[in-house]
Design a protein around this motif. Sequence first.
Motif, short mmCIF file in Angstrom:
data_model
loop_
_atom_site.label_atom_id
_atom_site.label_comp_id
_atom_site.label_asym_id
_atom_site.label_seq_id
_atom_site.Cartn_x
_atom_site.Cartn_y
_atom_site.Cartn_z
N CYS A 5 43.96 32.39 31.86
CA CYS A 5 42.40 33.10 31.97
C CYS A 5 42.19 31.98 30.68
O CYS A 5 41.14 32.27 30.13
N LYS A 6 42.59 31.23 30.16
CA LYS A 6 42.14 30.18 29.42
C LYS A 6 40.31 30.42 29.13
O LYS A 6 39.86 29.29 27.74
N ASP A 7 39.43 29.61 30.29
CA ASP A 7 38.21 29.66 30.24
C ASP A 7 37.74 30.09 30.00
O ASP A 7 36.81 30.70 29.52
N LEU A 8 38.48 31.61 29.93
CA LEU A 8 37.53 33.10 29.24
C LEU A 8 37.55 32.98 27.91
O LEU A 8 36.80 34.20 26.68
N LEU A 9 38.43 32.63 27.23
CA LEU A 9 39.08 32.82 25.42
C LEU A 9 38.40 31.08 24.79
O LEU A 9 38.34 30.64 24.96
N ASP A 10 38.36 31.52 23.39
CA ASP A 10 37.92 31.10 22.39
C ASP A 10 39.52 30.75 22.14
O ASP A 10 39.40 30.00 21.79
N HIS A 11 40.40 31.22 22.20
CA HIS A 11 41.59 31.01 21.70
C HIS A 11 42.40 32.16 21.54
O HIS A 11 43.13 32.94 21.60
N TYR A 12 44.16 31.52 21.85
CA TYR A 12 44.90 31.86 22.51
C TYR A 12 46.57 32.14 21.86
O TYR A 12 46.40 30.75 21.70
N GLY A 13 47.53 33.10 21.81
CA GLY A 13 48.72 32.38 21.20
C GLY A 13 49.64 33.26 21.23
O GLY A 13 49.60 34.73 21.62
N GLY A 14 50.97 32.80 21.69
CA GLY A 14 52.14 33.88 21.56
C GLY A 14 52.92 33.34 22.40
O GLY A 14 53.38 32.01 22.95
N HIS A 15 54.31 34.79 22.72
CA HIS A 15 54.73 34.31 23.46
C HIS A 15 55.25 34.76 24.88
O HIS A 15 53.87 36.15 25.57
N GLN A 16 56.19 35.33 25.91
CA GLN A 16 56.13 36.37 27.39
C GLN A 16 55.96 37.63 26.33
O GLN A 16 55.05 38.44 27.47
N ALA A 17 55.90 38.48 25.31
CA ALA A 17 56.09 39.87 25.25
C ALA A 17 55.12 40.36 24.43
O ALA A 17 54.94 41.43 24.53
N ALA A 18 54.78 39.82 23.60
CA ALA A 18 53.16 39.27 23.04
C ALA A 18 52.90 38.43 22.42
O ALA A 18 53.23 37.51 22.41
N ALA A 19 51.27 39.19 22.28
CA ALA A 19 50.43 37.55 22.23
C ALA A 19 49.31 38.11 21.49
O ALA A 19 48.63 39.05 21.67
N GLY A 20 48.02 37.26 20.69
CA GLY A 20 46.98 37.38 20.11
C GLY A 20 45.55 36.52 21.38
O GLY A 20 45.89 35.86 21.70
N MET A 21 44.66 37.01 20.82
CA MET A 21 43.83 36.53 21.71
C MET A 21 41.98 36.74 21.14
O MET A 21 41.84 37.60 20.68
N SER A 22 41.15 35.86 21.50
CA SER A 22 39.55 36.25 20.64
C SER A 22 39.15 35.51 22.09
O SER A 22 39.21 34.70 22.88
N LEU A 23 37.96 36.35 22.09
CA LEU A 23 37.18 35.61 23.53
C LEU A 23 35.88 36.12 22.70
O LEU A 23 35.40 37.52 21.95
N GLU A 24 34.86 35.70 23.30
CA GLU A 24 33.31 36.33 23.79
C GLU A 24 33.37 37.89 24.90
O GLU A 24 33.63 37.94 25.72
N THR A 25 33.20 38.76 23.68
CA THR A 25 32.69 40.35 24.89
C THR A 25 31.90 40.10 26.00
O THR A 25 32.35 41.10 26.21
N GLY A 26 31.39 39.35 26.00
CA GLY A 26 30.68 39.34 27.10
C GLY A 26 31.20 39.05 28.74
O GLY A 26 31.41 39.29 29.72
N HIS A 27 32.52 37.98 27.78
CA HIS A 27 33.51 37.78 29.49
C HIS A 27 34.51 38.72 29.49
O HIS A 27 35.99 39.38 30.17
#
Length: 812
Positions: free
Chosen positions: A406-428
């Motif tokens: 989904c990286k085309d929809l995300l501004d930033h992401y990171g993490g592993h299989q069980a836990a992760a963090g992300m940011s994206l525009e609300t419109g997405h």
Amino acid sequence: MLAPKARWNIGNADEALVEELVRELQLDPLVARILVLRDIRSVSEAGQFMQGGVDHFHDPYLLDGMLPAVERIRKALHNNEFIRVYGDYDADGVSSTSLMAHLLTGLGANFDTYIPHRIREGYGLNRTAMDLAKEQGVQLLITVDTGISALQEIAYCQEIGLDVIVTDHHEPPEILPDALAVINPKKPGCPYPYKLLAGVGVAFKLAHALLERFPEELLEFAALGTVADLMPLTGENRLLVKMGLARMQDSSYVGFRSLIGVSGIERKEITAGHIGFSLAPKINASGRLEAADIAVKLLTTTDEKEAEQIAFELDMLNKERQQIVEDMVQEAFAMAEEQRAKGLDKVIVVAKENWNVGVVGIVASKIVEKFYRPTLVLSIDPQKGMAKGSARSIAGFDLHKALTACKDLLDHYGGHQAAAGMSLETGHLEAFALRLNELAAATLTEQDYVPVLRVDNACNLADVPIASIEGLELLAPFGMGNPSPKFMFTDLGLEDIRTMGKEKQHLKLGLSQVKDEVSCTVEAVGFGKGSLAALIAPSAKLDVLGELSINEWNGVRKPQIIMQDLRIPHKQVFDWRGTGQLHVKLATLTSNLSAGPAAPLRSPGIVLFDEADAVLYQGMAAGIGHTVPYWIVQDTGQLRPANEAANEVAFDELQDVILYTMPRRLDSLKSVLQQATGMMRCYPVFAELGQDSGNTLPSRDMFKMLYGTLQKEKSLQLHDTRMMTSFSKRSGLSLGMIHFILSVFEELEFVVKHDNMVTLSATPAKRDLTSSRLYQHRLHRQEVEAIVMYSSAKELEQWIADNTRINESVVL
């Protein structure tokens, strides 16, 4: 029946290897079997698992990038360059930063530490912080527990002449940052044998290389961060935590002593569980609600009074965090239900403006615990039009892989299989939730959405004496990757059942089992399972899955089961006969059913056995609850939905069936039981809503006598007490018998009743008494009463079991 919340997966051990471990290492068979189930394949491996130490750690220089990192740090030490340790705001990041601070202090370095503000700066490196470092004269930046995805930020550091060493453990991206050195055991091509170190574990290896010795004095930090970041307690992680816990019992760091003290933990008894559920949340609270620097200060100060004050502040912050989480969880649960109702039930994505971004990960974990779905919880910044959040997953769904898709929809992401963090525009957000659900639908099966509990051994109560339970401590520390052993006990009798806690939220059972003429009893405690008490009948036979512990009270030590799950494989009967206040019982039952761990269970259903019951029942329905579905049994034995709620529910899907009124025939009761194919629990009430007219069937002569009297008297006034009493004495019939015979006559149209005046019909039809439903009901009354009124609870339970079709679709 009572369905378990999870699938129970019972491990199969190589019995030959179990016997070898018992023989060679003099182990309790229970301990040996669990070692084999932990993938221990030899005597030497088992010995290392239990007795491993410093000699069992890998050479830190096997980590790719270690040599240039050590050389650059030594150069900075030699030239007195200004070094900055750049960490993360979670407990792993705080532990890593604090470990590096103690390391560099011992090396005489010119350094400071920096942790970005979770809300103002967000996760990872950022340009503003890089500019600040340059302005303040930093010449070498060492990241801990972060940096592996900071391609642009580290490229910017090169532009401004700032050297960077990255130490991290998160999943590396396809393109690695162009830092002076990148140390991460997961990095492609890295030969380091153990890939599952926490961020603090990688920092510990850097310390090992720099000091050219094993840094035992830093083990507390390694243990704290490893457990807090939910890393598997296998291999080196297990050794780090085991040795770190031993040092915490008499730690030389005032910060650890104060943190343990404010948590009310006896230092000599500290476990990995204490770290995960008490110490780490307090460390995390600083980064979630304020700035994480205060937690670093706690772990690096040498001033005891300062440490005590900071520990107290962190404890208060954690209590505040707990209340914020509770409020958000209730909102998120409601939103999750709404999203599932829309069909987006594979992955839960909930977002709201101005949620506290510092606790979204905790809220996500709570949603996973309740619904067992991969979950993302995001806070929306309305001014920036951005959503920022955290995700938690279930087995079988790789979050990092899904976010990458989904990286085309995300501004930033990171993490592993069980836990992760992300940011994206609300419109997405909408497209993001839809794509995640599509990915899950293609990846997960229906079974994947039922949690799995691993069972280490199926036991009898007699198999687990105190000595065996004590032996299990050889396998500690327990946590991710090395869970506390779980045992299954089947066919247990119920000696006692009660609830505990201020809100009766916990369950306590007295369980018994007889094997080979030896009877054993044990107490079992289920935290948060108090709502199940009303769903367990006194006569139930239970299967229990749980962990074993020793309960010590007034010097007496007894085995105890800490229940993780339980099930009842047979249909249960709750004898509600003769008890009043049905509306109270029903309200309690409905509340307990809706408190199910995964999703609210269906409402109970009520059965009335005659149309005449419905008229009287409707007058009572307001007290019982008009939304409870109820059915009326027809002469054919089929059930007629009698209210709107019943029209919306299939009777054969009901799990809880209340047999509310007295059946007129046993055949109708049998018919209901055979139609209740989904029934797990049955609640016989068998109330008589109208006046009881006795259970003796009048003879035909009695019918003739009353009819002849009516021919003479022309009429009877039912409200005329004197007249009715006189007639009863003359005829020898009780008032109840007279009313019953007149009701039969009215049904057969022999008489007409108007304003309590009974007169003969002008043209009575010729009908046999046996064609009357009332007559038939009374004819079968004694047969019915023998079962539904005069049987014992055990006899009634057996009769219902014998006449209920087993529902093969219920999976226990």
